[in-house]
Each structure stands twice: as structure tokens, then as C-alpha cells.
Design a protein around this motif. Structure first.
Motif, PDB file in Angstrom:
ATOM      1  N   GLY A  81       0.788  -1.228   0.000  1.00  0.00           N
ATOM      2  CA  GLY A  81       0.000   0.000   0.000  1.00  0.00           C
ATOM      3  C   GLY A  81       0.812   1.265   0.000  1.00  0.00           C
ATOM      4  O   GLY A  81       0.264   2.359   0.206  1.00  0.00           O
ATOM      5  N   PHE A  82       2.127   1.169  -0.257  1.00  0.00           N
ATOM      6  CA  PHE A  82       2.956   2.363  -0.355  1.00  0.00           C
ATOM      7  C   PHE A  82       2.911   2.901  -1.778  1.00  0.00           C
ATOM      8  O   PHE A  82       2.919   2.142  -2.753  1.00  0.00           O
ATOM      9  N   LEU A  83       2.865   4.218  -1.882  1.00  0.00           N
ATOM     10  CA  LEU A  83       2.727   4.894  -3.177  1.00  0.00           C
ATOM     11  C   LEU A  83       4.089   5.401  -3.653  1.00  0.00           C
ATOM     12  O   LEU A  83       4.879   5.920  -2.853  1.00  0.00           O
ATOM     13  N   TYR A  84       4.328   5.289  -4.951  1.00  0.00           N
ATOM     14  CA  TYR A  84       5.572   5.761  -5.568  1.00  0.00           C
ATOM     15  C   TYR A  84       5.225   6.731  -6.688  1.00  0.00           C
ATOM     16  O   TYR A  84       4.404   6.434  -7.545  1.00  0.00           O
ATOM     17  N   PHE A  85       5.859   7.896  -6.656  1.00  0.00           N
ATOM     18  CA  PHE A  85       5.656   8.893  -7.702  1.00  0.00           C
ATOM     19  C   PHE A  85       6.403   8.460  -8.955  1.00  0.00           C
ATOM     20  O   PHE A  85       7.532   7.982  -8.890  1.00  0.00           O
ATOM     21  N   ALA A  86       5.767   8.644 -10.142  1.00  0.00           N
ATOM     22  CA  ALA A  86       6.382   8.167 -11.381  1.00  0.00           C
ATOM     23  C   ALA A  86       6.454   9.226 -12.476  1.00  0.00           C
ATOM     24  O   ALA A  86       6.869   8.920 -13.590  1.00  0.00           O
ATOM     25  N   GLY A  87       6.071  10.463 -12.186  1.00  0.00           N
ATOM     26  CA  GLY A  87       6.144  11.516 -13.196  1.00  0.00           C
ATOM     27  C   GLY A  87       4.791  12.181 -13.395  1.00  0.00           C
ATOM     28  O   GLY A  87       3.880  12.042 -12.576  1.00  0.00           O
ATOM     29  N   ARG A  88       4.655  12.912 -14.495  1.00  0.00           N
ATOM     30  CA  ARG A  88       3.409  13.585 -14.833  1.00  0.00           C
ATOM     31  C   ARG A  88       2.733  12.847 -15.997  1.00  0.00           C
ATOM     32  O   ARG A  88       3.401  12.149 -16.781  1.00  0.00           O
ATOM     33  N   THR A  89       1.420  13.012 -16.119  1.00  0.00           N
ATOM     34  CA  THR A  89       0.698  12.300 -17.175  1.00  0.00           C
ATOM     35  C   THR A  89       1.223  12.657 -18.554  1.00  0.00           C
ATOM     36  O   THR A  89       1.232  11.830 -19.460  1.00  0.00           O
ATOM     37  N   GLU A  90       1.676  13.916 -18.717  1.00  0.00           N
ATOM     38  CA  GLU A  90       2.194  14.305 -20.030  1.00  0.00           C
ATOM     39  C   GLU A  90       3.630  13.848 -20.248  1.00  0.00           C
ATOM     40  O   GLU A  90       4.210  14.069 -21.318  1.00  0.00           O
ATOM     41  N   ASP A  91       4.233  13.202 -19.247  1.00  0.00           N
ATOM     42  CA  ASP A  91       5.641  12.809 -19.323  1.00  0.00           C
ATOM     43  C   ASP A  91       5.859  11.357 -19.741  1.00  0.00           C
ATOM     44  O   ASP A  91       6.995  10.888 -19.775  1.00  0.00           O
ATOM     45  N   TRP A  92       4.792  10.616 -20.038  1.00  0.00           N
ATOM     46  CA  TRP A  92       4.944   9.218 -20.446  1.00  0.00           C
ATOM     47  C   TRP A  92       5.936   9.087 -21.607  1.00  0.00           C
ATOM     48  O   TRP A  92       5.968   9.914 -22.507  1.00  0.00           O
TER      49      TRP A  92
END
Length: 367
Positions: A213-224
Motif C-alpha cells: 500500500g505504499f505509493l511511488y511517484f512516477a512523473g506527470r501524465t504528459e511525461d509518459w
């Protein structure tokens, strides 16, 4: 809430050094001191050179930050008495776990790094025991959803920590309970409609959950980034590059491929007064066990300074616009299958432009 999180009391002094139009100095600096009746020492601007002298002069016990201030402060020459200061706690966001550990050890204070957008629609802090790299364990109503509003499956990792299912586990971080304190964007209904859908706040931030249940930031939606049919976010790549001891900061982003989809490009800012050999950088990245082969950059620009806004955030849109024609530093590249970076020479640029023309994708070079 923030006053309680950092334990702010009447006799505390907050050292605020970011511009007051930003939500962090307002909501994490000015408002908590107003509520508690504390003192606020307001700097004219953030300065690495003035930080410790100011903290000592004003007796500052609390330091709100956003973005890269902690990293910038660690670039100053270390002194044996750096921890001899009144600072008790720093609170902010976007600090990497490595930076937080180094800052706490060097300056002798606790750092509480939280997650939440400027709009105030959600927010929660990390705990010291949270796993490295995570932004914490969010409340149950903060979920990772795909574009259809379905909850994404948890991330799966191999024995080296490499994500095995990025295509399905990465989604948008959403407050499914509502919009929190967000009241809308002034005179901008289109932007508001992108954030508020079906009564939920869609943050525009990408993330993934682990099985605990730990969350990891992965960038912005426009950054895929999309390479050879595989979609992945930039943040894990940036984290890998920033492990290199000579790298101060890294931005990873998509640049167009001459035939289809994207290639990975990174902009690397070196530590002050340091240089990095592109061959050494390639060997370092190739040796990282959790680097997916498609994450390995095709293009690299090495610079002494990344473009940043007034709050210190890297302006990735400028880097994407410059692409592999960047003039802010030396550009290196590798062709498919090559095991090393080489200088991106004028002849390489001509051949690449010709390839884009031949494939009918030349317009992408001007976007």
C-alpha cells in the motif's frame, strides 16, 4: 494540519525563502505561523550561501521547502559545525530519500517530506519507516486509476527491484473522495475539467502502489515515454541516474524516434565543479540491476545547470522542445545496440534530419 505535523509552537521561528505566490511558503510557512502565533523570518530569496547564517541569526527552528532546496544546500562545502544550528524540522515535498538522509545527518534536523498538489486537493506525509523511494502510505481514498477510472493493479518487481508490469500498474493518482480544498482555476474551465471528473480530483501525477500500500511517484501524465510499444514513466530513470555520485540532478523525457514512438533522452546536471565522462555514465547505468533495457537513454546532454522555474522545479517542457539539438551542454548519443555514448556531431544531426524526412516525421522536430 501542517502546524500539528511539524509540532509548531508559539516560540518557533519559520525561515521562509521561496516566493509567496507559491502554495508552499503560504500554506507551509505563513499560515502555520499565523495559526500558532509563531515568528516568520522572510528571506528576499533562497540562497545557499545565506541559509545557515540566516538560520543562526534568526534562531530559525522550522524550514518549509519545495523542490530542490535541500539538494542545493548539500552542494555547499561541508563544515564540521553544520549541525550547530537551531533548526529542528524541515517540511516540504519532492525531496528524494537519499537527499533527505544526507540533509538530516549533516544539519542535525528532522525532514518530513509530504506528497500533495499545490491545489490542496490531497496531501499526506511520509513516515521515517516508509520504504526508500516511496512518498508514503496514502489514505484509502487516494488511489491509482487508469484512464477509464479503474484501479490499477499493484506493481510487481523482480529480484533486483525492476518493475515488471509498468504498462498496467502505473496510473494517475486520484482523490476518489472529492476535491479537498480545491476551489477551481480562475477563468479556466478547461483546465478545471481536466482535474475534476466524476466528482474526483485527478492530480495529473503518475504513480504506482506496491503490495503493502505504499505509493511511488512516477512523473506527470504528459511525461509518459513510449519505446518499442512499451509505456513507462520518467521518474524511475531519473532516480537511477541520480545514484551516480557526480550527478546533481537528472531529467528524463521522451524525444521522437525517426521511425516510430520515442527515444529516451536525459539531461544531466553535474555536481558543482565536477565533470562526468559519458563512457563512465553509460557503464554505470548498464550496471544497475533494476534498469530495464528500454530505459537506457539514447541521448544525453550534460550541463552545469538545468532550466528551472522560480520555485526550483526543472522545466522539462523546455528540454523536450530542444530535443537532441540542445545547446545548453554537450550532447552525446548511441545508436541501437551500441554499448556507449559518443558525441552528437553535426554530421549525425544531418543524417538524423534526413531520416526524419524520409519517414515523414520531420514535423516532430519542430514541436
Amino acid at each position: 494540519m501542517i502546524a500539528e505535523t511539524v509540532g509548531l509552537l508559539e516560540d518557533d521561528v519559520a525561515y521562509v525563502s521561496l516566493p509567496l505566490f507559491h502554495s508552499n511558503p503560504l500554506m507551509c510557512g505563513y499560515v502555520p505561523t499565523l495559526i500558532r502565533g509563531s515568528t516568520m523570518a522572510l528571506a528576499s530569496r533562497f540562497s545557499v550561501r545565506r541559509f545557515l547564517p540566516d538560520v543562526r541569526m534568526y534562531g530559525a527552528t522550522y524550514f518549509p521547502y519545495s523542490g530542490k532546496p535541500l539538494s542545493h544546500l548539500l552542494t555547499a562545502p561541508e563544515k564540521p559545525n553544520d549541525a550547530d544550528n537551531p533548526l529542528r524540522v524541515a517540511y516540504g515535498n519532492e525531496g528524494s530519500w537519499r537527499t533527505i538522509e544526507r540533509f538530516e545527518r549533516r544539519f542535525g534536523c528532522r525532514v518530513i517530506d509530504g506528497f500533495g498538489p499545490s491545489e490542496g486537493a490531497m496531501g499526506f506525509p511520509r513516515a521515517p519507516s516508509d520504504p526508500p523511494g516511496s512518498v508514503g502510505r496514502p489514505p484509502a481514498h487516494i488511489k491509482v486509476l487508469d484512464e477509464n477510472g479503474r484501479e490499477c493493479p499493484v506493481a510487481k518487481f523482480d529480484q533486483d527491484g525492476k518493475i515488471l508490469n509498468a504498462d498496467e500498474c502505473v496510473g494517475e493518482i486520484v482523490n476518489t473522495e472529492g476535491v479537498g480544498r480545491f476551489e477551481g482555476y480562475y477563468n479556466n474551465p478547461e483546465a478545471e475539467a481536466r482535474r475534476v471528473r466524476d466528482g474526483m480530483y485527478w492530480s495529473g501525477d503518475l504513480g504506482y502502489m506496491d503490495e503493502r500500500g505504499f505509493l511511488y511517484f512516477a512523473g506527470r501524465t504528459e511525461d509518459w515515454i513510449r519505446v518499442d510499444g512499451e509505456n513507462f514513466p520518467p521518474h524511475p530513470i531519473e532516480d537511477l541516474v541520480e545514484r551516480h555520485p557526480t550527478v546533481f540532478a537528472c531529467a528524463a523525457y521522451a524525444v521522437p524516434d525517426e521511425s516510430a514512438s520515442d527515444r529516451v533522452m536525459i539531461a544531466v546536471q553535474t555536481q558543482p565543479g565536477r565533470s562526468i565522462d559519458p563512457g563512465d555514465l553509460f557503464s554505470f547505468l548498464a550496471s544497475q540491476p533494476d534498469l530495464s533495457p528500454k530505459w537506457l537513454p539514447t541521448y544525453v546532454v550534460i550541463t552545469s545547470e538545468l532550466p528551472r522555474g522560480v520555485t526550483g522545479k526543472v522545466l522539462v517542457r523546455e528540454l523536450r522542445r530542444e530535443k537532441f539539438f540542445s545547446r545548453r551542454g554537450e550532447v552525446f548519443w548511441r545508436e541501437r545496440g551500441e554499448s556507449g555514448f559518443k558525441p552528437f556531431a553535426p554530421d549525425d544531426e544531418k543524417r538524423l534530419r534526413a531520416a526524419f524526412e524520409a519517414s515523414g516525421r520531420a514535423r516532430l522536430l519542430d514541436l
